[in-house]
Structure formats: structure tokens, C-alpha cells
Design a protein around this motif. Structure first.
Motif, PDB file in Angstrom:
ATOM      1  N   THR A 138       0.811  -1.220   0.000  1.00  0.00           N
ATOM      2  CA  THR A 138       0.000   0.000   0.000  1.00  0.00           C
ATOM      3  C   THR A 138       0.843   1.269   0.000  1.00  0.00           C
ATOM      4  O   THR A 138       0.483   2.244  -0.658  1.00  0.00           O
ATOM      5  N   GLU A 139       1.954   1.269   0.713  1.00  0.00           N
ATOM      6  CA  GLU A 139       2.804   2.466   0.731  1.00  0.00           C
ATOM      7  C   GLU A 139       3.375   2.745  -0.656  1.00  0.00           C
ATOM      8  O   GLU A 139       3.427   3.886  -1.095  1.00  0.00           O
ATOM      9  N   GLU A 140       3.778   1.702  -1.337  1.00  0.00           N
ATOM     10  CA  GLU A 140       4.318   1.841  -2.687  1.00  0.00           C
ATOM     11  C   GLU A 140       3.237   2.347  -3.648  1.00  0.00           C
ATOM     12  O   GLU A 140       3.492   3.215  -4.488  1.00  0.00           O
ATOM     13  N   ILE A 141       2.035   1.811  -3.518  1.00  0.00           N
ATOM     14  CA  ILE A 141       0.918   2.242  -4.367  1.00  0.00           C
ATOM     15  C   ILE A 141       0.615   3.713  -4.111  1.00  0.00           C
ATOM     16  O   ILE A 141       0.438   4.492  -5.049  1.00  0.00           O
ATOM     17  N   THR A 192       2.549   6.096  -3.037  1.00  0.00           N
ATOM     18  CA  THR A 192       3.585   6.926  -3.651  1.00  0.00           C
ATOM     19  C   THR A 192       3.393   7.000  -5.163  1.00  0.00           C
ATOM     20  O   THR A 192       3.505   8.064  -5.766  1.00  0.00           O
ATOM     21  N   GLU A 193       3.067   5.860  -5.762  1.00  0.00           N
ATOM     22  CA  GLU A 193       2.879   5.768  -7.211  1.00  0.00           C
ATOM     23  C   GLU A 193       1.732   6.645  -7.707  1.00  0.00           C
ATOM     24  O   GLU A 193       1.825   7.265  -8.770  1.00  0.00           O
ATOM     25  N   ILE A 194       0.637   6.704  -6.947  1.00  0.00           N
ATOM     26  CA  ILE A 194      -0.548   7.422  -7.434  1.00  0.00           C
ATOM     27  C   ILE A 194      -0.765   8.770  -6.762  1.00  0.00           C
ATOM     28  O   ILE A 194      -1.714   9.470  -7.081  1.00  0.00           O
ATOM     29  N   GLY A 195       0.112   9.126  -5.817  1.00  0.00           N
ATOM     30  CA  GLY A 195       0.046  10.456  -5.229  1.00  0.00           C
ATOM     31  C   GLY A 195      -0.859  10.601  -4.019  1.00  0.00           C
ATOM     32  O   GLY A 195      -1.367  11.695  -3.761  1.00  0.00           O
ATOM     33  N   VAL A 196      -1.074   9.528  -3.294  1.00  0.00           N
ATOM     34  CA  VAL A 196      -1.825   9.578  -2.040  1.00  0.00           C
ATOM     35  C   VAL A 196      -1.014   8.839  -0.989  1.00  0.00           C
ATOM     36  O   VAL A 196      -0.001   8.211  -1.293  1.00  0.00           O
ATOM     37  N   SER A 197      -1.458   8.901   0.249  1.00  0.00           N
ATOM     38  CA  SER A 197      -0.730   8.191   1.301  1.00  0.00           C
ATOM     39  C   SER A 197      -1.075   6.706   1.287  1.00  0.00           C
ATOM     40  O   SER A 197      -2.126   6.299   0.789  1.00  0.00           O
ATOM     41  N   GLY A 198      -0.190   5.917   1.848  1.00  0.00           N
ATOM     42  CA  GLY A 198      -0.464   4.498   2.002  1.00  0.00           C
ATOM     43  C   GLY A 198      -1.687   4.266   2.872  1.00  0.00           C
ATOM     44  O   GLY A 198      -2.452   3.321   2.657  1.00  0.00           O
ATOM     45  N   ARG A 199      -1.894   5.151   3.826  1.00  0.00           N
ATOM     46  CA  ARG A 199      -3.072   5.052   4.694  1.00  0.00           C
ATOM     47  C   ARG A 199      -4.360   5.210   3.888  1.00  0.00           C
ATOM     48  O   ARG A 199      -5.343   4.492   4.103  1.00  0.00           O
ATOM     49  N   THR A 200      -4.348   6.123   2.933  1.00  0.00           N
ATOM     50  CA  THR A 200      -5.517   6.315   2.064  1.00  0.00           C
ATOM     51  C   THR A 200      -5.788   5.054   1.265  1.00  0.00           C
ATOM     52  O   THR A 200      -6.933   4.609   1.147  1.00  0.00           O
ATOM     53  N   VAL A 201      -4.734   4.454   0.730  1.00  0.00           N
ATOM     54  CA  VAL A 201      -4.894   3.216  -0.043  1.00  0.00           C
ATOM     55  C   VAL A 201      -5.473   2.123   0.856  1.00  0.00           C
ATOM     56  O   VAL A 201      -6.368   1.383   0.442  1.00  0.00           O
ATOM     57  N   ARG A 202      -4.996   2.017   2.094  1.00  0.00           N
ATOM     58  CA  ARG A 202      -5.534   1.008   3.019  1.00  0.00           C
ATOM     59  C   ARG A 202      -7.008   1.257   3.306  1.00  0.00           C
ATOM     60  O   ARG A 202      -7.799   0.319   3.370  1.00  0.00           O
ATOM     61  N   ARG A 203      -7.405   2.531   3.455  1.00  0.00           N
ATOM     62  CA  ARG A 203      -8.832   2.844   3.674  1.00  0.00           C
ATOM     63  C   ARG A 203      -9.660   2.466   2.451  1.00  0.00           C
ATOM     64  O   ARG A 203     -10.735   1.884   2.582  1.00  0.00           O
ATOM     65  N   TRP A 204      -9.166   2.816   1.268  1.00  0.00           N
ATOM     66  CA  TRP A 204      -9.879   2.448   0.037  1.00  0.00           C
ATOM     67  C   TRP A 204     -10.061   0.946  -0.042  1.00  0.00           C
ATOM     68  O   TRP A 204     -11.109   0.457  -0.432  1.00  0.00           O
ATOM     69  N   ARG A 205      -9.007   0.200   0.300  1.00  0.00           N
ATOM     70  CA  ARG A 205      -9.026  -1.259   0.200  1.00  0.00           C
ATOM     71  C   ARG A 205     -10.119  -1.874   1.068  1.00  0.00           C
ATOM     72  O   ARG A 205     -10.631  -2.951   0.759  1.00  0.00           O
ATOM     73  N   GLN A 206     -10.512  -1.204   2.123  1.00  0.00           N
ATOM     74  CA  GLN A 206     -11.537  -1.721   3.027  1.00  0.00           C
ATOM     75  C   GLN A 206     -12.960  -1.497   2.514  1.00  0.00           C
ATOM     76  O   GLN A 206     -13.893  -2.137   2.987  1.00  0.00           O
ATOM     77  N   ARG A 207     -13.134  -0.621   1.553  1.00  0.00           N
ATOM     78  CA  ARG A 207     -14.475  -0.332   1.029  1.00  0.00           C
ATOM     79  C   ARG A 207     -14.979  -1.489   0.169  1.00  0.00           C
ATOM     80  O   ARG A 207     -14.231  -2.046  -0.624  1.00  0.00           O
TER      81      ARG A 207
END
Length: 89
Positions: free
Chosen positions: A41-44, A46-61
Motif C-alpha cells: 500500500t505504501e508503494e501504491i 507513492t505511485e498514485i500520489g496519495v498516502s499508504g493510509r488512504t490506499v488502506r482505507r480504500w481497500r476496506q471499502r
């Protein structure tokens, strides 16, 4: 953790599409593809311009989880087709 294992061309094509020159794809779509391929998630983030925490929240939806499942099915279908066609040698 699932990873993108060569020689499956589909994984390489999706990785290339999502990570280079396709910024017009929405960040959540890019994240879903990268999550389906097992990227951290941290790598993602960085790749898309959001925090790894944001990616983890999205993943839970629920809708993101459904998107990730759909991408995984497509990746698996492509891998199976590649093996059947002799591309897995």
C-alpha cells in the motif's frame, strides 16, 4: 501475498499500463489493479500520489474489494490462457 509472476504477459502489460504514462486512469482504478497484483500500500500510495493510509482505507471499502476481485479474476484468466497457449514455458 500475491505477486505478479513472469512469464505472464498480462501482469506485465497491466503493470506497465498502470505505472507508466496512464495518469488519466483514476487513482482508485490504478490502486485496485496494483492491489490485485500484491503491491504494498505504501508503494501504491507513492505511485498514485496519495498516502499508504488512504490506499488502506480504500481497500476496506466494499466497492474497492469487488474491483480488486474482478482484476484478480482477469489476471488469473489471462494467466490460464497464456499457459494453455504455451506461453507459460
Amino acid at each position: 501475498m500475491e505477486t505478479c509472476v513472469p512469464p505472464y504477459d498480462l501482469c506485465r502489460r497491466w503493470t506497465t499500463m498502470v505505472t507508466s504514462g496512464h495518469e488519466e486512469l483514476p487513482p482508485k482504478v490504478r490502486a485496485a489493479v496494483l492491489l490485485a497484483m500484491g503491491r504494498p500500500t505504501e508503494e501504491i500510495g507513492t505511485e498514485i500520489g496519495v498516502s499508504g493510509r488512504t490506499v488502506r482505507r480504500w481497500r476496506q471499502r466494499p466497492e474497492m474489494r469487488a474491483d480488486i476481485r474482478r482484476v484478480r479474476v482477469r489476471l488469473l484468466d489471462g494467466a490460464v490462457a497464456s499457459v494453455r497457449a504455451g506461453g507459460g514455458k
